[in-house]
Design a protein around this motif. Sequence first.
Motif, short mmCIF file in Angstrom:
data_model
loop_
_atom_site.label_atom_id
_atom_site.label_comp_id
_atom_site.label_asym_id
_atom_site.label_seq_id
_atom_site.Cartn_x
_atom_site.Cartn_y
_atom_site.Cartn_z
N TYR A 167 0.86 -1.19 0.00
CA TYR A 167 0.00 0.00 0.00
C TYR A 167 0.89 1.24 0.00
N THR A 168 0.48 2.22 -0.76
CA THR A 168 1.23 3.47 -0.77
C THR A 168 0.45 4.50 0.04
N GLY A 169 1.14 5.07 1.03
CA GLY A 169 0.49 6.03 1.93
C GLY A 169 0.39 7.40 1.31
N PRO A 170 -0.22 8.34 2.03
CA PRO A 170 -0.39 9.70 1.48
C PRO A 170 0.94 10.40 1.21
N LYS A 171 2.00 10.01 1.98
CA LYS A 171 3.31 10.64 1.74
C LYS A 171 4.19 9.73 0.88
N LYS A 172 3.55 8.89 0.10
CA LYS A 172 4.21 7.98 -0.85
C LYS A 172 5.03 6.89 -0.14
N GLN A 173 4.87 6.74 1.16
CA GLN A 173 5.59 5.67 1.84
C GLN A 173 4.90 4.34 1.54
N VAL A 174 5.71 3.31 1.29
CA VAL A 174 5.15 2.01 0.89
C VAL A 174 5.12 1.06 2.10
N THR A 175 3.94 0.47 2.33
CA THR A 175 3.80 -0.50 3.42
C THR A 175 3.51 -1.85 2.79
N ARG A 176 4.25 -2.87 3.22
CA ARG A 176 4.02 -4.21 2.68
C ARG A 176 3.14 -4.97 3.67
N ALA A 177 1.86 -5.13 3.34
CA ALA A 177 0.93 -5.81 4.24
C ALA A 177 1.05 -7.32 4.12
N VAL A 178 1.38 -7.79 2.92
CA VAL A 178 1.58 -9.23 2.69
C VAL A 178 2.90 -9.36 1.95
#
Lengths: 272, 397
Positions: A24-35
Amino acid sequence: MLFGGTIQIREYGMIVVDALVKEYTGPKKQVTRAVDGVSFTAHQGEIFGLLGPNGAGKTTVLRILATILQPTSGTAIIDGSDIREDPLAVRRKIGFLTGAAGLYDRLTPIQNLMYFGRLHAMPEDLIKRRIDILVDKLDIGRYASRTCDKLSTGEKQRVAIARAMLHDPRVLYFDEPTSGLDVLAARTVMNFLRECRAEGRTILFSSHIMAEVEALCDRLTVIHRGVVTATGTIPELRERTGATTLEQLFLRCIGEDHDSPMNIPHPKGIAK
Amino acid sequence: MSWKVVFAKEFTEVMRDKRMRFQIFISPLIITPLILAGIGTMAKREAKESQARTAVVATVRLESALKLATALEPTEKDAMRFVQTDEASVESGIRARKFDAAIVLPEDAAERELNDQTIPVQVRFDMSNEDSRVSGNKVSDFLKLRSENIGAARLMEAGFSQQLAKPIDVGDVPVKGNGGRGVLMMSMMLPYMLVLYAVIGGLFVANDSVAGEKERGTLESLLVTPISREELARGKFAAVAAAALVSGILSLVGMLWPFYVKLSAFSWMTEGGAAFTGFQIASMALVLVPLSAMGAGILLTISTIARNQKEAQTWLGPVMMVVSVLSMMSMMMRPNTSVFVAAVPMLGPALVLKQALQSIINPVFIGIAAGTSVVYAVLAVWLAARMFMKESVLLRT
């Protein structure tokens, strides 16, 4: 057949998950890997558990396998259909049940079921036949013509089960199906799961409750912070972790029993 | 054609919800005309009571002009009572509502009367006070009439005909055929109401159909059925647009039926009759189509972006404000204004409606308003579809 369907036996995996990744890409373009690279295989007639603490990524995996979400990479084959290439075919083969019944309150159980039958493009007479079978089997008849806002939680859950079974799916996903339910309603769900297994359906069961997983699942995979930390039967995992209690087993599988040398470390080395 | 299944289900739900039934059917068809009847009846009664009410009128130096004072003695029919006072007390007395109005004569009034000169008379009243304003107008009319009578009497005394001072006699004869003041009032109100209903009509349906599905947890069940998201979005859009269109058309019917069902409550509005041609009614109904589509697109976009119905309502606040202001502007503008205004969303179609009601046919204006409305509708629908296809938006919870 308890639910009036027909299941053909397959020799290969009914659910084959291969290196699933969801970012998922957050509002500040930070990427979170949920899976993060989740792989496992569930076979015909098996209840396969997806165990993990809240926020582990279980729901995301189930949503990807149900084609609600698109994976960032990796794929899965459900009863021979690829979730990326033919999501509509996958949806025709699966039933989905969560703790929230998710019914339309202003419609009756019958109208809810008719609606979903039509969305599955089932012929009208087949929908009616299936509804008759399910209403009888799940004892919905008493309140079948009442609008759903007047039903109890247990009654709603029975209708939700009927909806999941309406198109006679070979594969069923259960996302924490007993959360928020009382003992009676939870028992209905558990019994239903066992009956589905007896009919040869393949069930993917997601939960964070170890006791439920132990009571139902033939095999399980443990997910923590989006990563698979362990897969096997409960006895296999007990042997591997040396755990004597279910709580110990769960904590060691997710690498959180820090005092134990049998703690399974997180594959990505993520510290608590 | 699965969208039809979605559409049918959405509409079944609409018909079962009292709140939605009220908004789509009852409000435009019954409540709006009743409000108009209420406003009209109240305004009529107020005007009657105001006229009948005895006004307290302060007089300053009236007694110094003896003949004038006698000639201005009010009768019971004039519904006013004179109270003698000094000039210093007039304004404070009116502000304190001790007097409704005042007649102020100049200091040389007596001398002017003796010399048969015109006496300048001031009528003072408070514009911010309804009673004072009505009394001021009443006193002015009263003074003008008495002045004419005095002039006529003087002419007769001098042996002339009183018609000498009245070369023309003005009489108002309203032209029949285009309806009475009810049609004028409708041309002010109806465009505003129609535009508003074309948007608000689909509000609850839109909120319920996506934000409501998220809130109740039904969206997930829907998304695992073998129906494409395009079909799903199409079905939901059709339901919202249909609700808006029905609501808009019923608001038109709601404004028209009082002209055909002669009820006394509407007489103030319908006494001049109405003369709507089929073309006028058809063009009004036609303008509603792109308006409803645009409204449905906007509402569905908001409903898709919002996490729940409460959030959707919050987002709708500013949108409603813009819609209201733009449509309300049509009440104050001339119908045949600059063609550039035709391109303004909602205002253009509102002015087309106003033109139709006033029997003005301006093909360029209609063309621009209709064309741009279709463009705005397409943009709104495209945006709604785009939002619906984005999983990060659709699955926001």
